[in-house]
Design a protein around this motif. Structure first.
Motif, short mmCIF file in Angstrom:
data_model
loop_
_atom_site.label_atom_id
_atom_site.label_comp_id
_atom_site.label_asym_id
_atom_site.label_seq_id
_atom_site.Cartn_x
_atom_site.Cartn_y
_atom_site.Cartn_z
N ASP A 127 0.81 -1.22 0.00
CA ASP A 127 0.00 0.00 0.00
C ASP A 127 0.84 1.27 0.00
O ASP A 127 0.37 2.33 -0.42
CB ASP A 127 -0.94 0.01 1.20
CG ASP A 127 -2.16 -0.89 0.99
OD1 ASP A 127 -2.28 -1.46 -0.11
OD2 ASP A 127 -2.97 -1.02 1.94
N ASP A 128 2.07 1.17 0.46
CA ASP A 128 2.93 2.35 0.49
C ASP A 128 3.19 2.89 -0.92
O ASP A 128 3.51 4.07 -1.09
CB ASP A 128 4.26 2.02 1.17
CG ASP A 128 5.00 3.27 1.62
OD1 ASP A 128 4.34 4.18 2.15
OD2 ASP A 128 6.22 3.36 1.41
N MET A 175 0.80 5.66 -1.29
CA MET A 175 0.82 6.71 -0.27
C MET A 175 1.86 7.77 -0.59
O MET A 175 2.24 8.56 0.28
CB MET A 175 1.11 6.09 1.10
CG MET A 175 0.09 5.06 1.54
SD MET A 175 -1.59 5.74 1.68
CE MET A 175 -1.36 6.86 3.05
N GLU A 215 0.72 11.53 0.11
CA GLU A 215 0.58 11.79 1.54
C GLU A 215 1.95 11.89 2.22
O GLU A 215 2.18 12.78 3.06
CB GLU A 215 -0.25 10.68 2.20
CG GLU A 215 -1.72 10.68 1.81
CD GLU A 215 -2.01 9.90 0.54
OE1 GLU A 215 -3.17 9.57 0.32
OE2 GLU A 215 -1.07 9.63 -0.23
N ASN A 216 2.85 10.98 1.85
CA ASN A 216 4.19 11.01 2.44
C ASN A 216 4.96 12.26 2.00
O ASN A 216 5.74 12.83 2.77
CB ASN A 216 4.96 9.75 2.05
CG ASN A 216 4.36 8.49 2.65
OD1 ASN A 216 3.64 8.56 3.65
ND2 ASN A 216 4.64 7.35 2.04
#
Length: 665
Positions: A474-475, A478, A481-482
């Motif tokens: 899932d990263d 992301m 967002e990160n």
């Protein structure tokens, strides 16, 4: 994502009367390949939410029922206008004493054919009214640095439809307009906890999953506010089908665009796409773009094509040594530029390598749904299951190799069609591997043929190097967002371009690009077949001949029926309580033998999905043999026996052995 639905171009305010530039840089446009998104990209959140029901009729009359109109503030007036997408009349109320006639006229002029009326509210007497979406438009609500000397609210009338339930209207209002939903009419009881009667509720899973977008967008896409999709969406035609797309997967893609009337490749792009459709997420890393890209809303473009083949419409791209990334999460689409000097790689997670980021609100347009090509849900669409076909597949190691594909065609709003080819023979099915991995059991997407829909060239896309993803991946999704957490910014594209007031109209395109994938009446027939173990194939309509006799036996049957061919129709019904199957076989135009007896029939029990007389690995197939031989009476009889492998060679010994098993010589 390339869409089935029609495209729409941004327009400025009605008073300006000009077309605003497309907000997206062309280097990101080759990433927009999946059915149904490029055309809605420029819609804007409020107009897209209108697709969910912020819409419909308005006649001018005074209405003093403040609480029923969504706002406690007095009505200063209203704005009736033509919805530029549907052509229907729409209405919004202006609440608050701070609204002046000039302010209402100015706001209303941003809508097509907008007419502002002072001291008169919208008509909310229709039985289809679901409520109001009330939005605070006071200066302090739009500018955190200002005080609020005046209080203003807009209340948009929201309507129920087949694709817009009470809950969906509420979500659209809160998620995309940032307003407050005030239910009225039949939706009041739902707001108090009563059950919903909307037709799409039965297809929604707990947790607001499996919700498809409204109208024509839903033919391929999840709703932007859907929490994801499932392989087991209830009451859907492809429920649990082994041929729908995996929910979490990745693959390399290669796309080639061809002009009308020619097989010459005009544009090519490559990269890798990552999906987490169970969360309504997608990421696409594009690493190669070369040629002339023609698509909706062209611009800005540093090098516009001007040759006769393109009619001056197209953008010349030559990005063969750089990477760009698009991430689509729910109703938000992000575009990431990388610092190429830091050598970002496909699937890059290091946010320090990001050069810039921007976002656009896709509102109701979510990611593709895993079963988009198999059913005909949504508006202005149809589907045609084609069956099996061997195709040359571009294997990355061996080159073009023959492989079996199971194919569907999906018709779009423009009467053009997509062709989806799914892997027919997964490795485990062919090699019978006992230790097969999950990847070896999947019917992977192989190729996708995409029409230009009048706004671009047709495309052919191939998927290779497939892999399954897990929650541990899932990263990948992301990234933005990160990046923001590390101190980066990701502003809205429209605000970057100075586009404050936006309304939307139907597609406006001076250059119409013909497609090679137009639906031909002679070659199209509806055939919604999904291989779902749950869904029942709809009965075909009764067709009679000139004498009035029923020509389609399937249409006159009480149980779900399948017309196997023009000579055979099969009825089947599974009884859950007794765990039994009731099957009837209807043969058409079958003549008895010379002695008046009917031909034999056999029903086999296969050990796998593979359609074979006997197991390829060896052994026999248990069968029920139904014969109508002399001495057996007037009606056929059923016998339990086994089909031997040598029977395929018409061995007399094999048939004799089969007959001995039920007492016949």
């Amino acid at each position: 994502m390339k869409l089935l639905a029609s495209a729409s171009l941004l327009a400025t305010t009605a008073s300006a009367g000009k077309t605003a530039p497309h907000p997206l840089h062309p280097k990101f446009k080759s990433q927009l390949k999946c059915p149904y998104a490029e055309n809605w990209l420029t819609k804007g959140a409020e107009a897209a939410a209108t697709e969910l029901g912020i819409d419909l009729s308005s006649s001018h009359h005074q209405n003093n029922r403040r609480t029923l109109l969504g706002s406690e503030l007095p009505i200063a007036g209203s704005c009736t206008y033509s919805n530029t997408w549907t052509g229907d009349k729409s209405c919004m109320n202006f609440h608050g004493e701070s609204w002046t006639l000039d302010a209402m006229v100015e706001r209303c002029s941003t809508e097509q054919d907008g007419v502002a009326t002072q001291n008169v509210g919208c008509d909310d007497t229709s039985e289809n009214v679901s409520g109001w979406c009330v939005k605070d438009v006071s200066p302090a609500a739009t500018n955190m640095m200002m005080s609020a000397p005046e209080i203003k609210e807009e209340a948009s009338l929201m309507m129920l439809s087949a694709m817009a339930s009470c809950d969906n209207n509420k979500m659209a209002c809160e998620a995309f307009i940032q307003g407050k939903f005030v239910a009225t009419g039949s939706c009041v009881s739902e707001a108090d906890g009563s059950s919903s009667s909307a037709s799409d509720e039965a297809m929604t899973m707990d947790g607001n999953k499996c919700i498809i977008a409204p109208g024509a967008i839903g033919a391929a896409h999840q709703a932007g506010f859907s929490k994801g999709y499932s392989s087991n969406c209830p009451n859907t035609p492809a429920q649990e089908s082994p041929y729908m797309w995996p929910l979490k997967w990745a693959a390399n893609f290669q796309t080639k665009n061809m002009g009308f009337g020619s097989d010459e490749v005009k544009f090519e792009s490559r990269g890798r796409t990552f999906y987490a459709l169970d969360k309504n997420w997608k990421r696409s890393d594009t690493t190669y773009q070369l040629g002339i890209l023609r698509t909706i809303g062209q611009g800005p473009c540093e090098n516009i094509a001007g040759d006769s083949d393109t009619n001056g419409f197209g953008c010349v791209l030559n990005n063969t040594d750089s990477m760009s990334t698009m991430i689509h999460k729910g109703g938000q689409m992000y575009f990431v530029d990388w610092k190429q000097a830091l050598a970002p790689v496909v699937g890059e997670r290091d946010v320090s390598k990001i050069d810039s980021c921007s976002v656009i609100n896709m509102a109701v347009v979510g990611n593709i749904r895993a079963d988009w090509f198999m059913d005909k849900r949504g508006d202005d669409t149809d589907v045609q299951y084609l069956g099996d076909q061997h195709v040359f597949y571009p294997d990355p190691e061996e080159g073009a190799i023959p492989m079996l594909a199971k194919q569907w065609r999906k018709k779009d709003f423009a009467s053009q069609y997509f062709t989806m080819s799914m892997l027919g023979n997964p490795p485990s099915k062919v090699e019978k591997m006992s230790d097969a991995t999950a990847e070896d059991n999947i019917h992977w997407p192989m190729t996708l043929n995409i029409p230009g829909e009048g706004f671009g060239d047709d495309m052919m896309q191939a998927y290779t190097n497939h892999e399954l993803l897990t929650d541990e991946d899932d990263d990948l999704f992301m990234l933005v967002e990160n990046f923001i957490e590390s101190g980066g910014e990701c502003p809205d594209i429209r605000s970057m371009n100075g586009q404050d007031e936006i309304s939307v109209g139907p597609p406006v395109q001076e250059v119409h690009i013909p497609s090679n994938l137009e639906v031909e009446e002679a070659s199209w027939m509806t055939n919604e077949f999904t291989f779902s173990p749950v869904w029942q194939v709809p009965m075909k309509p009764v067709v009679t001949d000139m004498m009035g006799a029923v020509a389609s036996v399937a249409a006159a049957m009480s149980k779900p029926a399948t017309e196997v061919s023009d000579r055979l129709t099969v009825e089947s019904c599974y009884d859950e309580t007794t765990k039994t199957i009731d099957m009837s076989f209807h043969f058409h135009d079958i003549d008895p033998t010379a002695n008046g007896r009917l031909p034999w029939i056999a029903l086999g029990y296969r050990s796998s999905e593979e359609c074979a007389m006997t197991p390829p690995s060896g052994g026999v197939t248990p069968i029920v043999l139904i014969s109508h031989l002399e001495g057996e009476g007037e009606v056929p009889k059923a016998h339990s026996t086994s089909l031997l492998p040598t029977a395929k060679t018409l061995s007399s010994d094999a048939f004799a052995s089969m007959c001995k098993r039920f007492g016949r010589n």
